[in-house]
Design a protein around this motif. Structure first.
Motif, mmCIF file in Angstrom:
data_model
loop_
_atom_site.group_PDB
_atom_site.id
_atom_site.type_symbol
_atom_site.label_atom_id
_atom_site.label_comp_id
_atom_site.label_asym_id
_atom_site.label_seq_id
_atom_site.Cartn_x
_atom_site.Cartn_y
_atom_site.Cartn_z
ATOM 1 N N GLU A 66 58.440 72.133 -21.246
ATOM 2 C CA GLU A 66 58.326 73.512 -21.719
ATOM 3 C C GLU A 66 56.956 74.073 -21.363
ATOM 4 O O GLU A 66 55.974 73.857 -22.073
ATOM 5 C CB GLU A 66 58.546 73.572 -23.227
ATOM 6 N N LYS A 72 53.594 80.287 -17.461
ATOM 7 C CA LYS A 72 54.728 81.064 -16.967
ATOM 8 C C LYS A 72 54.313 82.462 -16.528
ATOM 9 O O LYS A 72 54.937 83.044 -15.632
ATOM 10 C CB LYS A 72 55.812 81.142 -18.045
ATOM 11 N N SER A 151 55.869 77.943 -25.766
ATOM 12 C CA SER A 151 56.053 79.140 -24.936
ATOM 13 C C SER A 151 55.833 80.420 -25.732
ATOM 14 O O SER A 151 56.124 81.507 -25.266
ATOM 15 C CB SER A 151 57.452 79.150 -24.324
ATOM 16 N N HIS A 176 64.922 80.138 -19.554
ATOM 17 C CA HIS A 176 64.205 79.133 -18.758
ATOM 18 C C HIS A 176 64.954 78.805 -17.479
ATOM 19 O O HIS A 176 64.352 78.579 -16.425
ATOM 20 C CB HIS A 176 64.043 77.864 -19.599
ATOM 21 N N THR A 186 67.361 76.639 -22.136
ATOM 22 C CA THR A 186 65.967 76.552 -22.568
ATOM 23 C C THR A 186 65.620 75.086 -22.788
ATOM 24 O O THR A 186 66.511 74.285 -23.103
ATOM 25 C CB THR A 186 65.736 77.345 -23.875
#
Length: 271
Positions: A66, A72, A151, A176, A186
């Motif tokens: 993650e 990201k 996240s 995701h 995800t």
């Protein structure tokens, strides 16, 4: 310091923080911008990091990996901007919408300035901050509360209970991964449950996913492909993916990304 020693230090920092920036490494290691870029090229060629605009991030691997929000936010910048612009065109004044946590929905939040009289429900502090900082007095922002994930999503029983009491016109869902078999996924089980409840609160579900999400599979499915009323992706989406999605999603919308935007976002061979 030898190149191998530098690269080991860079890789250690990527593994520790999830991402590095060229400018920070130049200052830390006392070498030139080009030297750092060559080091990152070498690490990327070995499959140890993923090059992004201005730096590098850790490679996405296992279904439970993650990446953090900052990691990201450095990926597919031009694509996310194009997707957000197209998504904003589908937001009508006077409606109640939901925005899941994520960097693409966070980008969408910055494109909603011209939409009047909105009520926005989100499980992201970062999304809520963007909306509240825009200075509109005709906007209501509802933050679900909950436990924060790596996240930066708010998840768990508090978030779920809040969402189950709401009815929204449209929900914009960041994911995701997108996969023909697994659907929209995800890497976080708690986030999956929260996003599933958010999706169930919507009259219409719009999924936002850039082309790099295709064939990426997280450990938990949020919803199946058929449950999305609209999927907005970008023109980097491969032909085989488009064929599957056209058959499985009610409306596949493709955001066009100009060559200039891609260059600015660092999508070429150089960082």
């Amino acid at each position: 310091m030898l190149a191998r020693q530098r690269q080991e230090l860079i890789l250690e920092e990527v593994r520790r923080t999830g991402a590095v920036q060229v400018s920070d490494l130049v200052l830390r290691l006392g070498v030139s911008d080009m030297t750092i870029r060559r080091d990152l090229d070498a690490l990327a060629t070995r499959g140890l990091v993923e090059k992004v605009y201005g730096g590098a991030t850790s490679k996405v691997g296992r279904s439970t990996d993650e990446p953090g929000f900052e990691v990201k936010s450095m990926r597919q910048l031009a694509e996310k901007e194009a997707i957000a612009r197209l998504a904003a065109e589908r937001v009508r004044p006077g409606t109640a919408i939901g925005l899941s946590a994520g960097t693409t929905t966070w980008t969408l939040a910055r494109h909603l300035d011209d939409v009047a009289d909105l009520t926005v429900v989100t499980n992201s502090v970062k999304v809520a901050d963007v909306l509240q900082q825009r200075g509109r007095t005709d906007r209501t922002v509802i933050l679900t509360g909950g436990v924060r994930t790596p996240s930066d999503a708010l998840v768990g029983p508090v978030a779920v209970q809040t969402l189950r009491s709401l009815h929204l016109d449209v929900v914009f869902l960041g994911v995701h991964g997108v996969d023909a078999r697994a659907g929209f996924t995800t890497p976080n089980l708690n986030e999956s449950e929260t996003n599933r409840v958010l999706a169930e609160a919507a009259e219409r579900l719009v999924v936002l996913a850039d082309h790099a999400k295709w064939s990426t599979v997280g450990i938990s499915t949020i919803v199946g492909l058929e449950q999305a009323d609209v999927l907005i992706s970008d023109d980097g989406l491969p032909a085989e993916a488009r064929q599957v999605l056209v058959e499985r999603v009610a409306d596949l919308a493709i955001a066009e990304v100009s060559d200039c935007e891609k260059a600015v976002s660092g999508q070429g061979s150089e960082l």
